[in-house]
Enzyme design. Structure first.
Site, PDB file in Angstrom:
ATOM      1  N   TYR A  41      -5.314   5.980   1.423  1.00  0.00           N
ATOM      2  CA  TYR A  41      -4.161   5.163   1.023  1.00  0.00           C
ATOM      3  C   TYR A  41      -3.304   4.810   2.239  1.00  0.00           C
ATOM      4  CZ  TYR A  41       0.117   3.700  -1.372  1.00  0.00           C
ATOM      5  OH  TYR A  41       1.208   2.984  -1.805  1.00  0.00           O
ATOM      6  N   SER A  61       4.630   0.349   2.226  1.00  0.00           N
ATOM      7  CA  SER A  61       5.012   1.708   1.823  1.00  0.00           C
ATOM      8  C   SER A  61       5.654   2.413   3.012  1.00  0.00           C
ATOM      9  CB  SER A  61       3.762   2.481   1.409  1.00  0.00           C
ATOM     10  OG  SER A  61       4.096   3.831   1.134  1.00  0.00           O
TER      11      SER A  61
HETATM   12  O1  NJP Z   1       2.292   0.589  -9.180  1.00  0.00           O
HETATM   13  P1  NJP Z   1       1.763   0.244 -10.653  1.00  0.00           P
HETATM   14  P2  NJP Z   1       3.606   0.140  -8.387  1.00  0.00           P
HETATM   15  N1  NJP Z   1      -5.804  -7.292  -8.784  1.00  0.00           N
HETATM   16  O2  NJP Z   1       0.499   0.999 -10.784  1.00  0.00           O
HETATM   17  C1  NJP Z   1      -1.710  -4.471  -9.950  1.00  0.00           C
HETATM   18  C2  NJP Z   1       3.437   0.199  -3.556  1.00  0.00           C
HETATM   19  N2  NJP Z   1       4.165   1.471  -3.494  1.00  0.00           N
HETATM   20  O3  NJP Z   1       4.363  -0.886  -9.099  1.00  0.00           O
HETATM   21  O4  NJP Z   1      -4.309  -5.594 -12.323  1.00  0.00           O
HETATM   22  C3  NJP Z   1      -4.583  -7.666  -9.191  1.00  0.00           C
HETATM   23  O5  NJP Z   1       2.828   0.473 -11.670  1.00  0.00           O
HETATM   24  C4  NJP Z   1      -1.580  -3.857 -11.335  1.00  0.00           C
HETATM   25  O6  NJP Z   1      -1.959  -4.810 -12.314  1.00  0.00           O
HETATM   26  P3  NJP Z   1      -3.354  -4.809 -13.154  1.00  0.00           P
HETATM   27  C5  NJP Z   1       2.024   0.297  -4.062  1.00  0.00           C
HETATM   28  O7  NJP Z   1       1.136   0.693  -3.035  1.00  0.00           O
HETATM   29  C6  NJP Z   1       4.452   2.172  -4.607  1.00  0.00           C
HETATM   30  O8  NJP Z   1       4.297   1.363  -7.953  1.00  0.00           O
HETATM   31  O9  NJP Z   1      -2.964  -5.523 -14.417  1.00  0.00           O
HETATM   32  N3  NJP Z   1      -3.587  -6.809  -9.430  1.00  0.00           N
HETATM   33  C7  NJP Z   1      -0.087  -3.598 -11.416  1.00  0.00           C
HETATM   34  O10 NJP Z   1       0.590  -4.753 -11.835  1.00  0.00           O
HETATM   35  C8  NJP Z   1       1.784  -1.136  -4.496  1.00  0.00           C
HETATM   36  O11 NJP Z   1       1.362  -1.933  -3.418  1.00  0.00           O
HETATM   37  C9  NJP Z   1       5.128   3.389  -4.504  1.00  0.00           C
HETATM   38  O12 NJP Z   1      -3.755  -3.383 -13.347  1.00  0.00           O
HETATM   39  C10 NJP Z   1      -3.837  -5.501  -9.274  1.00  0.00           C
HETATM   40  C11 NJP Z   1       0.289  -3.287  -9.978  1.00  0.00           C
HETATM   41  O13 NJP Z   1      -0.788  -3.746  -9.134  1.00  0.00           O
HETATM   42  C12 NJP Z   1       3.156  -1.592  -4.965  1.00  0.00           C
HETATM   43  O14 NJP Z   1       4.088  -0.647  -4.480  1.00  0.00           O
HETATM   44  C13 NJP Z   1       5.493   3.874  -3.259  1.00  0.00           C
HETATM   45  C14 NJP Z   1      -5.102  -5.026  -8.848  1.00  0.00           C
HETATM   46  C15 NJP Z   1       0.446  -1.797  -9.757  1.00  0.00           C
HETATM   47  O15 NJP Z   1       1.466  -1.311 -10.583  1.00  0.00           O
HETATM   48  C16 NJP Z   1       3.299  -1.700  -6.474  1.00  0.00           C
HETATM   49  O16 NJP Z   1       2.920  -0.471  -7.082  1.00  0.00           O
HETATM   50  C17 NJP Z   1       5.173   3.141  -2.139  1.00  0.00           C
HETATM   51  C18 NJP Z   1      -6.099  -5.990  -8.614  1.00  0.00           C
HETATM   52  N4  NJP Z   1      -7.329  -5.645  -8.224  1.00  0.00           N
HETATM   53  C19 NJP Z   1       4.518   1.939  -2.261  1.00  0.00           C
HETATM   54  N5  NJP Z   1      -5.050  -3.670  -8.793  1.00  0.00           N
HETATM   55  C20 NJP Z   1       5.485   4.226  -5.674  1.00  0.00           C
HETATM   56  N6  NJP Z   1       5.300   3.736  -6.896  1.00  0.00           N
HETATM   57  O17 NJP Z   1       5.964   5.367  -5.481  1.00  0.00           O
HETATM   58  C21 NJP Z   1      -3.801  -3.317  -9.164  1.00  0.00           C
HETATM   59  O18 NJP Z   1       5.514   3.645  -0.934  1.00  0.00           O
HETATM   60  N7  NJP Z   1      -3.074  -4.404  -9.451  1.00  0.00           N
END
Ligand code: NJP
Length: 236
Positions: A152, A139
């Protein structure tokens, strides 16, 4: 098998889903890792309909057992791992004194330990091959912080430090480590679904997928160590 074997964590929605869709169009056999089995199988179906190849692994990235079993199965079935995209992540934003210790543990487990576990599991096969590419989706707040972001941003600084150190361990072995640092992206990470008016101008998940494809497609003698992206509307 001429396709690259690429593991993507957090593939069920948001950025990870866009990365999977993009790479599946580019000669990658994508291994989809996330907890939501239904969303993963919908994505698998979409990729299949578009002529790509994928497999779903409904796992919790913070579980060492589940991560190791997944990587072992992929190695048994395909014999190698070309790339790992460590994208799974969560955020909890509160004043520090309102954070529960369990909030702290969970965010650190998913964002930091998850990246460690998946990279660690893939590394022996990459070391043996003398090749491989580990990508982190960290990030812009891996490098700056803000009020209510203590947990975070601590997790994202830690994720950045993990990959920085790992890069110094494995480059001489032929393994690349690249980290993407996105600013605001319109995904489920924020309250409510994507597409809301107040998020107009945010980066799209496909912008990050393009960045990942760029990093992975660098010629063998080039490694993109870091890549930071912001939407034009975001102060930096
Ligand atoms: O978020 P979201 P993003 N085990 O909530 C998965 C970073 N980022 O795509 O398990 C396995 O739509 C969850 O899957 P599920 C952010 O920190 C974002 O934006 O099925 N998987 C889903 O596929 C992150 O590292 C922004 O619920 C797990 C995914 O993670 C990355 O981008 C800005 C899990 C999250 O999808 C992707 O985030 C920035 C687990 N225990 C950095 N827990 C931004 N969006 O603005 C969650 O600077 N997931």
């Amino acid at each position: 098998m001429d396709k690259k074997i690429t593991l993507i964590s957090g593939a069920s929605r948001g950025i990870g889903r866009a990365i999977a869709t993009r790479l599946a169009r580019e000669q990658h056999f994508v291994m989809l890792l996330a907890r939501n089995a239904e969303e993963l199988s919908e994505l698998e179906f979409e990729i299949d309909q578009a002529g790509g190849k994928s497999l779903s692994f409904p796992i919790d990235i913070a579980s060492e057992k589940q991560v190791n079993e997944t990587v072992d199965q992929i190695l048994r079935d395909f014999g190698r791992i070309d790339s790992v995209i460590n994208n799974a992540g969560i955020g909890i934003f509160k004043p520090a004194d309102e954070l529960a210790a369990s909030d702290w543990d969970r965010v650190m487990e998913v964002n930091v330990k998850g990246s460690f576990l998946l990279s660690k599991a893939a590394l022996p096969a990459m070391k043996k091959a003398g090749a491989g590419h580990i990508v982190g989706v960290a990030s812009d707040v891996s490098k700056r912080t803000f009020a209510t972001g203590s947990l975070y941003t601590a997790s994202k600084y830690a994720q950045h430090a993990f990959f920085e150190s790992l890069r110094r361990e494995v480059r001489k072995l032929g393994i690349k480590v690249s980290v993407i640092y996105p600013g605001l992206v319109d995904t489920y990470f924020h309250d409510g679904p994507p597409g809301q008016a107040h998020r107009k101008g945010y980066l799209q998940p496909t912008d990050i997928a393009d960045a990942v494809a760029y990093v992975l497609n660098a010629p063998p003698h080039v490694v993109v160590d870091e890549l930071m992206l912001h939407p034009m509307i975001q102060e930096w």
